[in-house]
Scaffold this motif. Sequence first.
Motif, PDB file in Angstrom:
ATOM      1  N   THR A   1     -27.787 -32.310 -70.300  1.00 11.73           N
ATOM      2  CA  THR A   1     -26.385 -32.351 -69.581  1.00 11.73           C
ATOM      3  C   THR A   1     -26.300 -31.275 -68.620  1.00 11.73           C
ATOM      4  O   THR A   1     -25.355 -31.151 -67.703  1.00 11.73           O
ATOM      5  N   HIS A   2     -27.251 -30.353 -68.304  1.00 10.89           N
ATOM      6  CA  HIS A   2     -27.421 -29.477 -67.270  1.00 10.89           C
ATOM      7  C   HIS A   2     -28.678 -29.559 -66.461  1.00 10.89           C
ATOM      8  O   HIS A   2     -29.754 -30.167 -67.028  1.00 10.89           O
ATOM      9  N   ALA A   3     -28.575 -28.808 -65.265  1.00  8.67           N
ATOM     10  CA  ALA A   3     -29.863 -28.986 -64.590  1.00  8.67           C
ATOM     11  C   ALA A   3     -29.725 -27.756 -63.590  1.00  8.67           C
ATOM     12  O   ALA A   3     -28.502 -27.072 -63.213  1.00  8.67           O
ATOM     13  N   TYR A   4     -31.091 -27.515 -63.028  1.00  8.18           N
ATOM     14  CA  TYR A   4     -31.032 -26.207 -62.075  1.00  8.18           C
ATOM     15  C   TYR A   4     -30.879 -26.573 -60.653  1.00  8.18           C
ATOM     16  O   TYR A   4     -31.366 -28.013 -60.463  1.00  8.18           O
ATOM     17  N   VAL A   5     -30.247 -26.163 -59.874  1.00  9.47           N
ATOM     18  CA  VAL A   5     -30.131 -26.404 -58.276  1.00  9.47           C
ATOM     19  C   VAL A   5     -30.735 -25.489 -57.567  1.00  9.47           C
ATOM     20  O   VAL A   5     -29.962 -24.183 -57.543  1.00  9.47           O
ATOM     21  N   THR A   6     -31.763 -25.583 -57.031  1.00  8.19           N
ATOM     22  CA  THR A   6     -32.295 -24.523 -55.988  1.00  8.19           C
ATOM     23  C   THR A   6     -31.903 -24.667 -54.495  1.00  8.19           C
ATOM     24  O   THR A   6     -32.422 -25.811 -53.950  1.00  8.19           O
ATOM     25  N   MET A   7     -31.386 -23.762 -53.820  1.00  8.71           N
ATOM     26  CA  MET A   7     -31.065 -23.890 -52.647  1.00  8.71           C
ATOM     27  C   MET A   7     -31.683 -22.962 -51.704  1.00  8.71           C
ATOM     28  O   MET A   7     -31.760 -21.689 -51.898  1.00  8.71           O
ATOM     29  N   LYS A   8     -32.412 -23.365 -50.499  1.00 11.38           N
ATOM     30  CA  LYS A   8     -33.237 -22.491 -49.652  1.00 11.38           C
ATOM     31  C   LYS A   8     -32.171 -22.814 -48.363  1.00 11.38           C
ATOM     32  O   LYS A   8     -32.442 -23.936 -47.877  1.00 11.38           O
ATOM     33  N   PHE A   9     -31.541 -21.732 -47.795  1.00 10.60           N
ATOM     34  CA  PHE A   9     -30.679 -21.916 -46.764  1.00 10.60           C
ATOM     35  C   PHE A   9     -30.909 -20.890 -45.700  1.00 10.60           C
ATOM     36  O   PHE A   9     -29.894 -20.703 -44.870  1.00 10.60           O
ATOM     37  N   GLY A  10     -31.784 -20.146 -45.803  1.00  7.58           N
ATOM     38  CA  GLY A  10     -32.083 -19.004 -44.823  1.00  7.58           C
ATOM     39  C   GLY A  10     -31.146 -17.646 -45.332  1.00  7.58           C
ATOM     40  O   GLY A  10     -30.515 -17.700 -46.243  1.00  7.58           O
ATOM     41  N   ARG A  11     -31.395 -16.700 -44.573  1.00  4.53           N
ATOM     42  CA  ARG A  11     -30.678 -15.548 -44.717  1.00  4.53           C
ATOM     43  C   ARG A  11     -29.234 -15.689 -44.033  1.00  4.53           C
ATOM     44  O   ARG A  11     -29.085 -16.356 -42.985  1.00  4.53           O
ATOM     45  N   HIS A  12     -28.143 -14.902 -44.610  1.00  4.09           N
ATOM     46  CA  HIS A  12     -26.915 -15.014 -44.085  1.00  4.09           C
ATOM     47  C   HIS A  12     -26.093 -13.743 -44.199  1.00  4.09           C
ATOM     48  O   HIS A  12     -26.450 -12.981 -44.953  1.00  4.09           O
ATOM     49  N   SER A  13     -25.460 -13.372 -43.147  1.00  3.40           N
ATOM     50  CA  SER A  13     -25.139 -12.005 -42.908  1.00  3.40           C
ATOM     51  C   SER A  13     -23.523 -12.232 -42.654  1.00  3.40           C
ATOM     52  O   SER A  13     -22.626 -11.217 -42.658  1.00  3.40           O
ATOM     53  N   GLU A  14     -23.107 -13.630 -42.498  1.00  2.00           N
ATOM     54  CA  GLU A  14     -21.709 -13.890 -42.250  1.00  2.00           C
ATOM     55  C   GLU A  14     -21.174 -14.745 -43.399  1.00  2.00           C
ATOM     56  O   GLU A  14     -22.124 -15.518 -44.010  1.00  2.00           O
ATOM     57  N   GLU A  15     -20.091 -14.922 -43.610  1.00  2.00           N
ATOM     58  CA  GLU A  15     -19.294 -15.921 -44.829  1.00  2.00           C
ATOM     59  C   GLU A  15     -19.509 -17.248 -44.325  1.00  2.00           C
ATOM     60  O   GLU A  15     -19.182 -17.436 -43.104  1.00  2.00           O
ATOM     61  N   THR A  16     -19.652 -18.094 -45.170  1.00  2.00           N
ATOM     62  CA  THR A  16     -19.654 -19.532 -44.639  1.00  2.00           C
ATOM     63  C   THR A  16     -19.572 -20.253 -46.173  1.00  2.00           C
ATOM     64  O   THR A  16     -19.507 -19.966 -47.187  1.00  2.00           O
ATOM     65  N   LYS A  17     -19.200 -21.906 -45.934  1.00  2.00           N
ATOM     66  CA  LYS A  17     -19.040 -22.554 -47.158  1.00  2.00           C
ATOM     67  C   LYS A  17     -20.142 -23.749 -46.870  1.00  2.00           C
ATOM     68  O   LYS A  17     -20.272 -24.350 -45.912  1.00  2.00           O
ATOM     69  N   TYR A  18     -20.555 -24.381 -47.924  1.00  2.00           N
ATOM     70  CA  TYR A  18     -21.385 -25.381 -48.247  1.00  2.00           C
ATOM     71  C   TYR A  18     -20.661 -26.453 -49.267  1.00  2.00           C
ATOM     72  O   TYR A  18     -20.479 -26.200 -50.259  1.00  2.00           O
ATOM     73  N   ASN A  19     -20.542 -27.872 -48.568  1.00  3.25           N
ATOM     74  CA  ASN A  19     -20.164 -28.732 -49.458  1.00  3.25           C
ATOM     75  C   ASN A  19     -21.295 -29.698 -49.719  1.00  3.25           C
ATOM     76  O   ASN A  19     -21.697 -30.374 -48.849  1.00  3.25           O
ATOM     77  N   LEU A  20     -21.572 -29.876 -51.102  1.00  6.65           N
ATOM     78  CA  LEU A  20     -22.592 -30.593 -51.359  1.00  6.65           C
ATOM     79  C   LEU A  20     -22.166 -31.923 -52.301  1.00  6.65           C
ATOM     80  O   LEU A  20     -21.536 -31.590 -53.213  1.00  6.65           O
ATOM     81  N   ARG A  21     -22.692 -33.064 -52.222  1.00  5.85           N
ATOM     82  CA  ARG A  21     -22.461 -34.129 -52.831  1.00  5.85           C
ATOM     83  C   ARG A  21     -23.338 -34.145 -53.905  1.00  5.85           C
ATOM     84  O   ARG A  21     -24.631 -34.131 -53.683  1.00  5.85           O
ATOM     85  N   VAL A  22     -22.838 -34.422 -55.486  1.00  3.01           N
ATOM     86  CA  VAL A  22     -23.927 -34.461 -56.403  1.00  3.01           C
ATOM     87  C   VAL A  22     -23.732 -35.883 -56.993  1.00  3.01           C
ATOM     88  O   VAL A  22     -22.789 -36.387 -57.489  1.00  3.01           O
ATOM     89  N   LEU A  23     -24.989 -36.614 -57.180  1.00  4.78           N
ATOM     90  CA  LEU A  23     -24.898 -37.941 -57.911  1.00  4.78           C
ATOM     91  C   LEU A  23     -25.338 -37.940 -59.494  1.00  4.78           C
ATOM     92  O   LEU A  23     -26.563 -37.187 -59.458  1.00  4.78           O
ATOM     93  N   ILE A  24     -24.688 -38.163 -60.171  1.00  7.85           N
ATOM     94  CA  ILE A  24     -24.842 -37.998 -61.550  1.00  7.85           C
ATOM     95  C   ILE A  24     -24.732 -39.543 -62.355  1.00  7.85           C
ATOM     96  O   ILE A  24     -23.704 -40.333 -62.057  1.00  7.85           O
ATOM     97  N   THR A  25     -25.966 -39.844 -62.892  1.00  7.45           N
ATOM     98  CA  THR A  25     -26.081 -40.998 -63.570  1.00  7.45           C
ATOM     99  C   THR A  25     -26.086 -40.891 -64.844  1.00  7.45           C
ATOM    100  O   THR A  25     -27.019 -40.159 -65.624  1.00  7.45           O
TER     101      THR A  25
END
Length: 839
Positions: free
Chosen positions: A723-747
């Motif tokens: 029922t659980h999983a790790y999601v590892t995100m590599k997006f570089g360094r951030h100095s300002e606020e931002t948002k990411y919208n990710l689609r997750v496919l679950i079977t």
Amino acid sequence: MKASSHQNNDKLLLLILAVILTTGINANLPKGPLITRELAITEEFTAPLMIFQFTSENVDVKTFAIIGETNGAFNILDNWLVANVSLDREEKASYELKIVGQNDAKETVEGPKVVTILLRDINDNQPIFTEQQYDGVVRQKSRPGKPFMSVTATDLDDPETPNGKIYYSILQQIPNSKDIIFFQIDNQTGKISTTEDGYQSLDPNVQDNYQLVVSANDEAALSLGTNVHVMITVKENLWKAPGKISIIENSTDPHPKTFIQVQWNEPGAIYEVKPKVKLAYPKFPFAVDASGNISVTEPLDREQNSEYILLVYALDENREPLEDPLEIMIIVEDINDNYPICNPEVKFLEVQENEPIGSYIGTVIANDKDEDGSVNTLLSYKIIDQEPKIPEDEMFSIDDFKGDIKRFQGHLVKRIASDYILKVLVSDQPGLSTECIVNISVIDINDKIPIFQKSEYGPITLQEDISLDTVLIEIQATDDDEPFTGSSEIEYHVVEGDTNGTFKIITDPKTNKGRVQLVKPLDFEEYSSYMLKISATNPEPLVEGVEYNSSSFAFLIINVTDTDEPPQFLKSSYQKWIFENASLGDLLLKVEAKDPEGAEVSYSLQDPLQLFRIESKTGEIFVKNELDAEKEKYHMIKAFAMETGRPKKSSSVEVSVYFNDVNDNAPKLAKDSSQFSICLPAVEEKKIIIHAVDADKDNGPPFTFSIPADPGKELKVEPINGTHAYVTMKFGRHSEETKYNLRVLITDSGSPPLQGIDNMTVAVCKCTDKNVCFIPIEGLSGSSKVALAVGILLGTFAFIGLILAVVLLKMKGKKGGKSDKIDPKAARTENETIPLANA
């Protein structure tokens, strides 16, 4: 002469010294400085003997000299210590010489030092016995290894060497016709004792004296020795057990009473008596005096202890045993001091009233505590009285030796005499006797059959719906055997006319009446009448020659009337499984009922959720609304069957419906996995945990997670469990606020599987101390700002109002003259929670 001898020795020594100096032997002879030392030489040497050459590092020392008198035994010549004469260690074992170093003027410039001359022993003396002949006495049965005499020899040689250590041995025993040695000697101490053969065989009546040749040798390699004769006289052993001793129990003689005397072979022994087994007897009534007289201290009781085993010891002054103890067995002789005792278990016997003459009834058992197998316990039996004496006396006999009671004469009739009491006299041979009471009960025999009061009962008329616990009718038979026994108890059975087992008959144990009841409901349509044949029998078998006849049988006639009964379902309940995706109008199952009277049947359904409907004429149940296994897995409905036009005549049956789950729900992210915060300053890589759920209980986990590729983002999904999983995100360094919208496919794991697509928001933001995104007030909308201001204002007013209320309550309390303390319960409003404790 002495001066001439010394001059000759000196000349000889000078000659020897010359030889030593010219041959080089001097290098091997002992020499050294003048110090305190010991020098060893062997005795009996050839004189003169050069012992030691003294040297000195002091240049003033020119010569060495002996101070003091040596009786000419020693002198110093050219710095050599010399023994002038042969010496004997046995005369003197050592000599102490004081030696000094002198200058040319014969003045002492070194020393004096003590030099001790030790004489080494040689084996030049043989052992000598202290007596020319030894005489000794040995007692018959003298214990092997326990000395009864000894021989002693001395040796003048050094006792610390083998030359002076003595070894004893027996060279010969006279007589010795069978080559059996009766004596042995301790080779170190010279102590003589018997061997095992001597212990067993020495007998003064056979041979009362022996002669031994004993040798004493030293232990040198070339030993010296001497012999001596030892004369031994064998005497009778006084220390012996007397055998078994009998003492009559309960003696009236004065006590203590001496019954035997023991005697040690020599005077002065200390005697002691003990039980062979410690704590073997509650009392130990025996004692021994200084003369060896053994006495019993009180009368003995054979019934308490029939025998005693004593151990009698002879001790020396140190209370050490002089010999093995004597074992004495005391047999306590029986006297006839016990009456026979009746066994309480044999008090009640039974006999059937038709028991034939000579039949065994039982055995009178009695015991006597006197000695088994003696005349004191040989018992005889005799019947001395019988009560009652009807129909005549001596109805029973007894074996005078075994105590067996048998039928003797007359006829036993329980109605005339139900019990007999016998007095049995039990006597032992000397004449002590006891009366035993025996109760004999006469048992009724089953010689009477049950007889019905009536040969026919009924007819009786019953409604077919009569309840099962109703007593339909009572029937009665009687039996003249003894009441309340297996011979008079009556059992009723339907033996004909009831093939379905519809009826049962219960007997009243007090009156023997039979109550007829139903086991199964009556059915007019199946049987409208019964003619039952009923038997009356006893649980006990009848005696031989008596049989049941027609008097033990009766008939019961029953007529059944019809009643209007409701329809009856063919099954007591129904169960059915159905898939949750069943279509509207699909058939679930069909229920079926029949009316006993053949009326037309109609159906109805009770379903609180209105999931199903029933066809009123056929009983078919159909799907009415959508089913959902996620809401409930089990559903209970009730079907009714009634006569058409007469709904009151109805019956019901339960229908259990079980829903099979189908995979009709796609998995999705759980609420706690839809939004995540990453606090600034953000690192280049972040690992979060996502969690999925599925409304389908049977088609949910394990899930398969994946995230579609997104340019500029490196995403990696790793399962943790179903029922659980790790999601590892590599997006570089951030100095300002931002948002990411990710689609997750679950079977999910259904067959076929369903795939759900869900969105996950990851916000990179400034965080509060709780690691959640900080939302500034400026970021709120206009309506949000107004609401926030109103909330703060209302909170302020509420706090001021609370303070005023407390002040007013205190003032009211003072005005009433009561304590200024506020009652916690009175101070609360109706809506407040009152604590259970400390209120």
